[in-house]
Design a protein around this motif. Structure first.
Motif: not given
Ligand SMILES: NC(=O)c1ccc[n+]([C@@H]2O[C@H](COP(=O)([O-])OP(=O)(O)OC[C@H]3O[C@@H](n4cnc5c(N)ncnc54)[C@H](OP(=O)(O)O)[C@@H]3O)[C@@H](O)[C@H]2O)c1
Length: 227
Positions: A10-11, A13, A33, A53, A77, A149, A153, A182, A184
């Motif tokens: 929805n937003r 990437l 969501r 998710t 994603n 984070y 990952k 990026v 975002t």
């Protein structure tokens, strides 16, 4: 027709990849969501599905709604960057758990739920959007931080290596892709890359994947990264 399923579309990437995939003529199934608020996604998606998710029930429900529908490309994603678990000296455990639930377990459980949909498809591509911050090699140099984070990952990267091995007999190709830094909501305005540049390259890289790429850690341009 190639069918792509993108989580968190929805937003950011996810939306950018949905736009590029639609421009290539793919059938785009995007998850959100709150589908009622996903107005930009509605302009490009063939179908919008509700998905949390971090909920195994929500993931299982989506797989059931799409039962029998071949998925050529799954793009895990959706992700978060919680700063309350950046520093070991000031660690919020629930925030660390949330990072791992969304960034690590979410993609792995979604992949598991869609094994049959992928195996039934032509392309059989299982892609998870990771980060170079999950690289242990890179963590040994430069600025440190972002503990939760990075851990989430790095664990996703390891998860993909195992999944790539375990699903290769079904002809499924599993890779992790770093999108670059990026602009975002997550990446912020100081990031060097525009979403359109990163996501256009990611979709092209995905289109060029073959089974020989199984288990690789790539960046958005398709260049190999160090673990
Ligand atoms: N931007 C960067 O510089 C950068 C760099 C490296 C890696 N990445 C990775 O790229 C991916 C996309 O990042 P982005 O920059 O586009 O982030 P973003 O703009 O913050 O968008 C995140 C997306 O994930 C969804 N999401 C978050 N938690 C979710 C959950 N529990 N269930 C379902 N959806 C959920 C969000 O949905 P809502 O709108 O409902 O919150 C949103 O659609 C992430 O995996 C991120 O870690 C980004």
């Amino acid at each position: 027709m190639t069918t792509i399923l993108i989580t968190g579309a929805n937003r950011g990437l996810g939306l950018g990849m949905a736009r590029h995939a639609a421009a290539r003529g793919y059938e785009v199934i995007g998850t959100a969501r709150n589908p009622d608020d996903a107005n930009e996604l509605r302009e490009v998606a063939t179908r919008i599905e509700q998905l949390e998710t971090d909920s195994p029930e929500s993931i299982a429900g989506l797989a059931e709604r799409l039962k029998g529908h071949p998925i050529d490309i799954l793009v895990n994603n959706a992700g978060i960057f919680p700063h309350e678990c950046d520093d070991i000296n000031d660690l919020d455990l629930s925030s660390l758990e949330r990072a791992i639930r969304v960034n690590t377990f979410g993609p792995l459980l979604t992949t598991r739920a869609f094994i049959d949909h992928l195996a039934k498809s032509e392309r059989k591509l299982n892609v998870s959007i990771t980060s170079n911050l999950g690289s242990i090699h890179d963590a040994s140099k430069g600025e440190m931080g972002y503990l939760g984070y990075r851990v989430s990952k790095a664990a996703l990267n390891m998860g993909n290596s195992v999944v790539a091995h375990q699903l290769k007999q079904k002809g499924i190709t599993s890779v992790v892709i770093h999108p670059g830094w990026v602009q975002t909501d997550m990446g912020g305005s100081a990031a060097p890359l525009k979403p359109d540049e990163s996501t256009g390259s990611i979709v092209e890289t995905i289109e060029n994947l073959s089974h020989e790429d199984n288990g690789r850690f790539l960046d958005y341009r398709g260049e190999e990264l160090r673990w």
